[in-house]
Design a protein around this motif. Sequence first.
Motif, PDB file in Angstrom:
ATOM      1  N   ARG A   1       0.815  -1.218   0.000  1.00  0.00           N
ATOM      2  CA  ARG A   1       0.000   0.000   0.000  1.00  0.00           C
ATOM      3  C   ARG A   1       0.850   1.270   0.000  1.00  0.00           C
ATOM      4  O   ARG A   1       0.354   2.347  -0.346  1.00  0.00           O
ATOM      5  CB  ARG A   1      -0.933  -0.006   1.199  1.00  0.00           C
ATOM      6  N   ALA A   2       2.132   1.149   0.397  1.00  0.00           N
ATOM      7  CA  ALA A   2       3.003   2.326   0.401  1.00  0.00           C
ATOM      8  C   ALA A   2       3.688   2.536  -0.940  1.00  0.00           C
ATOM      9  O   ALA A   2       4.191   3.632  -1.220  1.00  0.00           O
ATOM     10  CB  ALA A   2       4.051   2.191   1.501  1.00  0.00           C
ATOM     11  N   ARG A   3       3.710   1.515  -1.770  1.00  0.00           N
ATOM     12  CA  ARG A   3       4.464   1.607  -3.033  1.00  0.00           C
ATOM     13  C   ARG A   3       3.889   2.640  -4.008  1.00  0.00           C
ATOM     14  O   ARG A   3       4.652   3.414  -4.596  1.00  0.00           O
ATOM     15  CB  ARG A   3       4.546   0.232  -3.692  1.00  0.00           C
ATOM     16  N   PRO A   4       2.562   2.673  -4.235  1.00  0.00           N
ATOM     17  CA  PRO A   4       2.041   3.680  -5.172  1.00  0.00           C
ATOM     18  C   PRO A   4       2.386   5.106  -4.760  1.00  0.00           C
ATOM     19  O   PRO A   4       2.742   5.936  -5.599  1.00  0.00           O
ATOM     20  CB  PRO A   4       0.530   3.436  -5.157  1.00  0.00           C
TER      21      PRO A   4
ATOM     22  N   LEU B   1       4.917   6.124  -2.856  1.00  0.00           N
ATOM     23  CA  LEU B   1       6.348   6.376  -3.011  1.00  0.00           C
ATOM     24  C   LEU B   1       6.719   6.583  -4.476  1.00  0.00           C
ATOM     25  O   LEU B   1       7.479   7.496  -4.817  1.00  0.00           O
ATOM     26  CB  LEU B   1       7.141   5.210  -2.423  1.00  0.00           C
ATOM     27  N   ALA B   2       6.160   5.736  -5.351  1.00  0.00           N
ATOM     28  CA  ALA B   2       6.455   5.874  -6.783  1.00  0.00           C
ATOM     29  C   ALA B   2       5.925   7.192  -7.334  1.00  0.00           C
ATOM     30  O   ALA B   2       6.586   7.863  -8.135  1.00  0.00           O
ATOM     31  CB  ALA B   2       5.860   4.703  -7.553  1.00  0.00           C
ATOM     32  N   SER B   3       4.718   7.570  -6.905  1.00  0.00           N
ATOM     33  CA  SER B   3       4.134   8.827  -7.397  1.00  0.00           C
ATOM     34  C   SER B   3       4.947  10.028  -6.944  1.00  0.00           C
ATOM     35  O   SER B   3       5.197  10.959  -7.721  1.00  0.00           O
ATOM     36  CB  SER B   3       2.687   8.947  -6.901  1.00  0.00           C
ATOM     37  N   VAL B   4       5.376  10.009  -5.687  1.00  0.00           N
ATOM     38  CA  VAL B   4       6.210  11.104  -5.179  1.00  0.00           C
ATOM     39  C   VAL B   4       7.533  11.149  -5.946  1.00  0.00           C
ATOM     40  O   VAL B   4       8.024  12.230  -6.302  1.00  0.00           O
ATOM     41  CB  VAL B   4       6.447  10.946  -3.666  1.00  0.00           C
ATOM     42  N   GLY B   5       8.102   9.975  -6.214  1.00  0.00           N
ATOM     43  CA  GLY B   5       9.361   9.929  -6.947  1.00  0.00           C
ATOM     44  C   GLY B   5       9.236  10.484  -8.347  1.00  0.00           C
ATOM     45  O   GLY B   5      10.057  11.310  -8.790  1.00  0.00           O
ATOM     46  N   LEU B   6       8.200  10.068  -9.080  1.00  0.00           N
ATOM     47  CA  LEU B   6       7.996  10.583 -10.434  1.00  0.00           C
ATOM     48  C   LEU B   6       7.741  12.085 -10.418  1.00  0.00           C
ATOM     49  O   LEU B   6       8.280  12.826 -11.260  1.00  0.00           O
ATOM     50  CB  LEU B   6       6.817   9.862 -11.096  1.00  0.00           C
ATOM     51  N   ALA B   7       6.916  12.526  -9.469  1.00  0.00           N
ATOM     52  CA  ALA B   7       6.636  13.962  -9.376  1.00  0.00           C
ATOM     53  C   ALA B   7       7.905  14.747  -9.085  1.00  0.00           C
ATOM     54  O   ALA B   7       8.116  15.838  -9.634  1.00  0.00           O
ATOM     55  CB  ALA B   7       5.587  14.214  -8.289  1.00  0.00           C
TER      56      ALA B   7
ATOM     57  N   VAL C   1      15.526   7.243  -6.981  1.00  0.00           N
ATOM     58  CA  VAL C   1      15.688   6.244  -5.917  1.00  0.00           C
ATOM     59  C   VAL C   1      14.321   5.812  -5.394  1.00  0.00           C
ATOM     60  O   VAL C   1      14.066   4.608  -5.175  1.00  0.00           O
ATOM     61  CB  VAL C   1      16.559   6.817  -4.784  1.00  0.00           C
ATOM     62  N   ALA C   2      13.417   6.762  -5.213  1.00  0.00           N
ATOM     63  CA  ALA C   2      12.086   6.432  -4.697  1.00  0.00           C
ATOM     64  C   ALA C   2      11.335   5.510  -5.650  1.00  0.00           C
ATOM     65  O   ALA C   2      10.695   4.538  -5.224  1.00  0.00           O
ATOM     66  CB  ALA C   2      11.290   7.723  -4.462  1.00  0.00           C
ATOM     67  N   VAL C   3      11.396   5.800  -6.946  1.00  0.00           N
ATOM     68  CA  VAL C   3      10.695   4.960  -7.920  1.00  0.00           C
ATOM     69  C   VAL C   3      11.281   3.554  -7.942  1.00  0.00           C
ATOM     70  O   VAL C   3      10.554   2.554  -7.988  1.00  0.00           O
ATOM     71  CB  VAL C   3      10.757   5.600  -9.321  1.00  0.00           C
ATOM     72  N   ILE C   4      12.608   3.450  -7.907  1.00  0.00           N
ATOM     73  CA  ILE C   4      13.242   2.121  -7.941  1.00  0.00           C
ATOM     74  C   ILE C   4      12.891   1.322  -6.694  1.00  0.00           C
ATOM     75  O   ILE C   4      12.575   0.126  -6.766  1.00  0.00           O
ATOM     76  CB  ILE C   4      14.767   2.273  -8.089  1.00  0.00           C
ATOM     77  N   ILE C   5      12.923   1.967  -5.539  1.00  0.00           N
ATOM     78  CA  ILE C   5      12.572   1.267  -4.294  1.00  0.00           C
ATOM     79  C   ILE C   5      11.124   0.794  -4.342  1.00  0.00           C
ATOM     80  O   ILE C   5      10.802  -0.333  -3.929  1.00  0.00           O
ATOM     81  CB  ILE C   5      12.805   2.187  -3.082  1.00  0.00           C
TER      82      ILE C   5
END
Length: 727
Positions: free
Chosen positions: A249-252, A254-260, A288-292
């Motif tokens: 549930r934390a992955r979307p 984190l990925a969205s914050v990373g892309l933004a 790094v956020a997107v990869i994690i």
Amino acid sequence: MTSSSTGSTAVGTEREAGGPGRRPGFRKDIEGLRALAVGLVVCGHLIGYPTGGFVGVDVFFVISGFLITGLLVRERERSGVISFAGFYRRRARRILPIAALVLVVTVVGSYLVFLGSRGHDTLNDAVWSAVFAANVHFAQIGTDYFQTALPPSPVQHFWSLAVEEQFYLAWPWILIAAFGLGARRTGRHRVHLVGFLSVIVIGSLAWCLVETSVSPTSAYFSTFARGWELGAGALVAVGSSAAQRLPDRARPLLASVGLATILVSAVLIGPGSAFPGPWAVLPVAGTVAVIIAGTGKSTPFRWWWPLTDPVSQFVGRISYSVYLWHWPVIVVFFAGVVPPGVTRSGKLANAVLASALTLGLATLSFHLVEDPVRRSSWLEPRSVRREARASRRRPSLRGAWSGRSMLAGSAATAVIASLVVVIGVLGSTSVRLASPGRAAHATAAPSDAASTAGPDDGRTALIRTGLGLDHWPQTSPPLGLLAGSGAPILRNESCVNGRSDVDRQCVEGDVNAPRRAVLFGDSIAMSWLPGVEAALEPRGYRVTVYGKYGCGFASVTQTDKDGRPYDSCDAHNTWVLAQIAADTPDLVIVSESWGVTASGAGPGTAQDRWLAGVRATLDRLVATGTRVVVLGSPPFGVSIEECATRFRTPRDCAIPVPSAMKQRSALYRETAGSAGAQFVDTEVWFCSSGWCPPTIGDFLVRSDSIHLTEQYSRDLGVPLARVLLGS
């Protein structure tokens, strides 16, 4: 230079698990990150937006550090060793063939498209690129005050590939050392790896911050200042087990914050930002956020679609080829063909065509060269090659190619790319080299209205003839010798004050001459010296030159080329004014670039502060009782060496009178008049009817985009004598 900039980027060049694209462990999200990164780079170069498109370098560096470190660590854990030979064989297959192809095609294209010395210059740059030292080469060029006014190299983007390869010369050895330390202490080797690599990353980041504050150009190209970005990806690879425990549930989020973060950094960061330190932290952290977020997830999430859709996957797969081809396409095939000053719709059409050509070349070279070579057994031991030949008894379209097939593929791609240039060259019938001699000017119109530069001496007729030329005449200097054709004093380090120098001066002419003149200002002032010498020395003057690169004569803290306050300029100008007050020469000539601006905060606008600085300098000079003349700067424009190609005529390379030139002229005239000095508007020596040609009579006007050639400056000796001496 932040480029440019030039701002070029490298492409991560390994696939996770070392697979050819779709083996277990393949990360669609990382393929999509590659597409995003190369898209930012290409858009930034083609249309100038986003202004921070060069942050793609950070995205690629992090990806590369993550994938390659993961490969090496898993190999060490699996077999107990890291095969250096195997690692460098894989790097060579992945990097060398397509890079060599692009370099060869680019050099050939440069010789076919450009006039003058740019073909030879490109060959020299390509040699540095071929040995993975382009970053060193371009850092040296970037710190040269005059290189910033010259056209960009078609292989400038290879600097980032050099950074990667220099990093990977040492990286496997560093990992071996880290493993050794961890093995002696405890079996928790990954924990020790994280600690060991963290020290390297923190040290590199600290160096990046210091180097950026001291020498931004060197930091931009430096492997030491960029190493922390690859190291950040390496830390994620080593700590992947922790990332796998991240709740779904934390992955979307984190990925969205990373892309933004990546996208916002591309918009917020610009050529004037302190880069790579500290601003590069944003795209690095976002990547790094997107990869994690995607680590340890076996199936893609619905919210991955921007990175995992078929278009992103296609572009990501060929991103290395796209990156290598896009800059030569822009610089050689389009910047070398399309006339400057095309309309916005024309620029959009060119951007679309350049994108199409880039994608076409990238697709061809990927399928004909890059992918087949990467899959082949080239450079492998003989036993491996025998096994590979045996496995090819049933050949398939996607199988590894033989050496002969790879050679044919390389040749086919080279031919296709070269034909694009050759066809255009052969089809260009309007551009030709003319016979020697001064261009005819029988059809020239009457002269412009008189100005402070004095009455017309026939130069206006030559200017108007230059505006109508449909061929490149033989000139002085020749196009092939344009680079370095500025005033000789500009290369005299014993005379000119560099960035940190304050009190250098030199005397031109007979030291025993009865009259004394002073020339004071930046490199624009020094470019007037040949003409000033021609005007004054026959009339009994010696000329003392007080010049400093990028330092105008205004008594105000000015902005350096890197955007920071130019403090040493303050000290230099204070010293010069004291020298002039003590020497009391017969004549003082001052000049500076139209681009001089006041730095920092203060009362009024930057222009108000600059104007007050001009008035302060003129007041102090006039108070000495000497005659003071302010020479207006020549018009700035596209570098003649950049514009002069087999597709363009001198008429195409004419520039409009810059609006800044007219605005500054009015301000100089008013300020000089109120201070008791004389302002000379030099526009009529360069322009007619609002346009300024690249050639006037027998002479090329500018040695780059801003400085006069020695020859044309000297040719202005007669009108300069008239305005300086009233004769």
